[in-house]
Design a protein around this motif. Structure first.
Motif, short mmCIF file in Angstrom:
data_model
loop_
_atom_site.label_atom_id
_atom_site.label_comp_id
_atom_site.label_asym_id
_atom_site.label_seq_id
_atom_site.Cartn_x
_atom_site.Cartn_y
_atom_site.Cartn_z
N ALA A 28 11.81 23.22 6.02
CA ALA A 28 12.09 22.13 6.97
C ALA A 28 11.98 20.80 6.26
CB ALA A 28 11.10 22.18 8.14
N VAL A 29 12.75 19.83 6.75
CA VAL A 29 12.69 18.44 6.27
C VAL A 29 12.45 17.55 7.48
CG1 VAL A 29 13.92 16.56 5.16
CG2 VAL A 29 14.23 18.89 4.32
N SER A 30 11.47 16.66 7.39
CA SER A 30 11.18 15.75 8.50
C SER A 30 11.14 14.32 7.99
CB SER A 30 9.84 16.11 9.16
OG SER A 30 8.77 16.01 8.23
N THR A 31 11.46 13.38 8.86
CA THR A 31 11.48 11.96 8.51
C THR A 31 10.22 11.29 9.03
OG1 THR A 31 13.90 11.89 8.54
CG2 THR A 31 12.74 9.78 8.74
N ALA A 32 9.55 10.56 8.16
CA ALA A 32 8.26 9.92 8.51
C ALA A 32 8.50 8.72 9.40
CB ALA A 32 7.53 9.50 7.25
N PRO A 33 7.83 8.64 10.56
CA PRO A 33 7.92 7.44 11.38
C PRO A 33 7.13 6.29 10.75
CG PRO A 33 6.35 8.97 12.33
CD PRO A 33 6.97 9.67 11.15
N SER A 34 7.55 5.07 11.05
CA SER A 34 6.88 3.89 10.52
C SER A 34 5.88 3.35 11.53
CB SER A 34 7.90 2.80 10.19
OG SER A 34 8.78 3.24 9.17
N GLY A 35 4.84 2.70 11.03
CA GLY A 35 3.83 2.09 11.91
C GLY A 35 3.06 1.05 11.15
N LEU A 36 2.00 0.57 11.76
CA LEU A 36 1.12 -0.43 11.15
C LEU A 36 -0.30 0.12 11.11
CD1 LEU A 36 2.39 -3.68 12.91
CD2 LEU A 36 2.93 -2.91 10.60
N GLU A 37 -1.03 -0.19 10.06
CA GLU A 37 -2.39 0.29 9.88
C GLU A 37 -3.29 -0.90 9.62
OE1 GLU A 37 -5.15 2.14 10.38
OE2 GLU A 37 -3.82 3.82 9.93
N GLY A 38 -4.60 -0.72 9.93
CA GLY A 38 -5.58 -1.74 9.61
C GLY A 38 -5.25 -3.08 10.23
N GLU A 39 -5.20 -4.11 9.41
CA GLU A 39 -4.92 -5.47 9.88
C GLU A 39 -3.42 -5.72 10.07
OE1 GLU A 39 -6.84 -7.51 6.71
OE2 GLU A 39 -8.77 -7.63 7.74
N GLY A 40 -2.61 -4.69 9.84
CA GLY A 40 -1.19 -4.84 10.09
C GLY A 40 -0.31 -4.58 8.89
N PHE A 41 -0.77 -3.75 7.91
CA PHE A 41 0.14 -3.48 6.81
C PHE A 41 0.99 -2.26 7.14
CE2 PHE A 41 -3.76 -1.26 5.37
CZ PHE A 41 -3.26 -0.02 5.00
N PRO A 42 2.27 -2.26 6.68
CA PRO A 42 3.22 -1.23 7.10
C PRO A 42 2.98 0.10 6.39
CG PRO A 42 4.25 -2.74 5.54
CD PRO A 42 2.89 -3.29 5.83
N VAL A 43 3.07 1.19 7.16
CA VAL A 43 2.91 2.54 6.61
C VAL A 43 3.99 3.45 7.17
CG1 VAL A 43 0.40 2.30 6.34
CG2 VAL A 43 1.34 3.31 8.43
N ARG A 44 4.25 4.52 6.44
CA ARG A 44 5.03 5.64 6.95
C ARG A 44 4.10 6.84 7.05
NH1 ARG A 44 8.87 3.24 3.45
NH2 ARG A 44 10.82 2.67 4.49
N ARG A 45 4.09 7.50 8.21
CA ARG A 45 3.23 8.66 8.43
C ARG A 45 3.94 9.89 7.88
NH1 ARG A 45 -1.30 5.82 9.58
NH2 ARG A 45 -1.12 4.58 11.47
N ALA A 46 3.66 10.20 6.61
CA ALA A 46 4.47 11.15 5.87
C ALA A 46 4.55 12.53 6.52
CB ALA A 46 3.92 11.28 4.45
#
Length: 320
Positions: A28-46
């Motif tokens: 399977a292949v899945s696409t990581a959704p984007s979000g914000l962590e901590g004080e607001g730095f951008p992350v992708r939830r792999a």
């Protein structure tokens, strides 16, 4: 990216897979959704949306950035608790400062890894240095959460600082891949990370059009995550790209191929390969606590509220 490289990979030890090995299919292949962590730095939830039976012993992984901050923009996380697992922070570009309530921490930058075993619990903060906040600049990293078996969940906290120069560098049979082995074993070569739960963690740069086939422990799971560029996973050449995760099936060899043409941002296909021995114990997570039962989670929260996971050092430059 990447921070750790060599001019001629052909000078490195070469890793080859057995000719009679069983190839792992890309399930399977899945696409990581984007979000914000901590004080607001951008992350992708792999690994968002991937069934835990395919992840065990991994819990989650965040791709932090890649982001080119303007002056004044770099952000981190405020003080927060951890208990029951390990965090592995790998910085490809930029600088991060860590500090905890037990006196541990340090600065990691450009290819360094900090391996924090939270164990019985601590308070922790991650922040960019003041110089980066003032100047801005490129920041890109990964944070992987690795579960601890029940017998080790309440062990004393500790750190490993794995400097970029200490990574085990390998290449493929034809020299088309640069393999940075952070932890675990590939083809008899060992990475510097010391793990409580047996895992393998690598960052691979693959030349456009090249492929790499690695031996992989049959009792490990196997996951890939794209950091830059495009490529293909498994013998059926299933496409995946930056921001996408691959779950592999059973077998003892692992193949990834880079597309013939890569995007202008990266000349190579950059990806992470991960595998580990499943713990196969109940896993209960509540925010920064990872335990085996709901009662243990409740105890962790109570211990945090009561100050039993530590206190913010009085001399911390990062506030209270």
């Amino acid at each position: 990216m990447p921070a750790v490289t060599v001019e001629n990979p052909l000078t490195l030890p070469r890793v080859t897979a057995p000719a009679d090995g069983k190839p792992r299919q890309a399930l399977a292949v899945s696409t990581a959704p984007s979000g914000l962590e901590g004080e607001g730095f951008p992350v992708r939830r792999a690994f968002a949306g991937i069934d835990y039976r395919h992840l065990d012993p991994f819990i989650m992984m965040d791709q932090m950035g890649e982001v080119d901050y303007a002056a004044g923009e770099p952000k981190g996380t405020p003080w927060h608790p951890h208990r029951g697992f390990e965090t592995v922070t790998y910085i490809m570009d930029g600088t991060f400062i860590h500090q905890d309530s037990h006196g541990g921490g340090g600065t990691i930058t450009n290819g360094d890894t900090q391996w924090m075993t939270a164990g019985s619990g601590l308070l922790h903060i991650e922040t960019p240095p003041e110089s980066l906040v003032l100047s801005g600049g490129l920041f890109h990293g990964l944070q992987l959460w690795v579960n601890l078996p029940k017998a080790d969940k309440m062990m004393p906290p500790k750190y490993q600082d794995i400097r970029a120069g200490g990574l085990k560098l390998l290449t493929s049979a034809d020299g088309g891949a640069l393999i940075r082995l952070i932890a675990g074993d590939i083809g008899g070569h060992a990475g510097p990370g010391s793990t409580h739960t047996p895992i393998t963690m690598t960052h691979v740069s693959l030349n456009a059009g090249a492929s790499v086939t690695l031996p992989w422990r049959a009792d490990f799971n196997a996951l890939a995550y794209g950091l830059a560029g495009t490529g293909f996973a498994g013998p059926q050449s299933r496409p995946f790209a930056m921001g996408q995760a691959v779950v592999f099936g059973p077998g003892d060899t692992l193949t990834v191929r880079a597309a013939d043409t890569q995007d202008s941002r990266s000349a190579n296909f950059e990806f992470v390969l991960l595998g580990g021995l499943p713990i196969r114990e109940p896993m209960m997570q509540y925010g920064p606590f990872v335990m085996n039962t709901h009662a243990e989670l409740a105890q962790a929260f109570d211990d945090f509220q009561a100050g039993r996971l530590g206190t913010i050092p009085a001399d911390s430059p990062y506030g209270r």
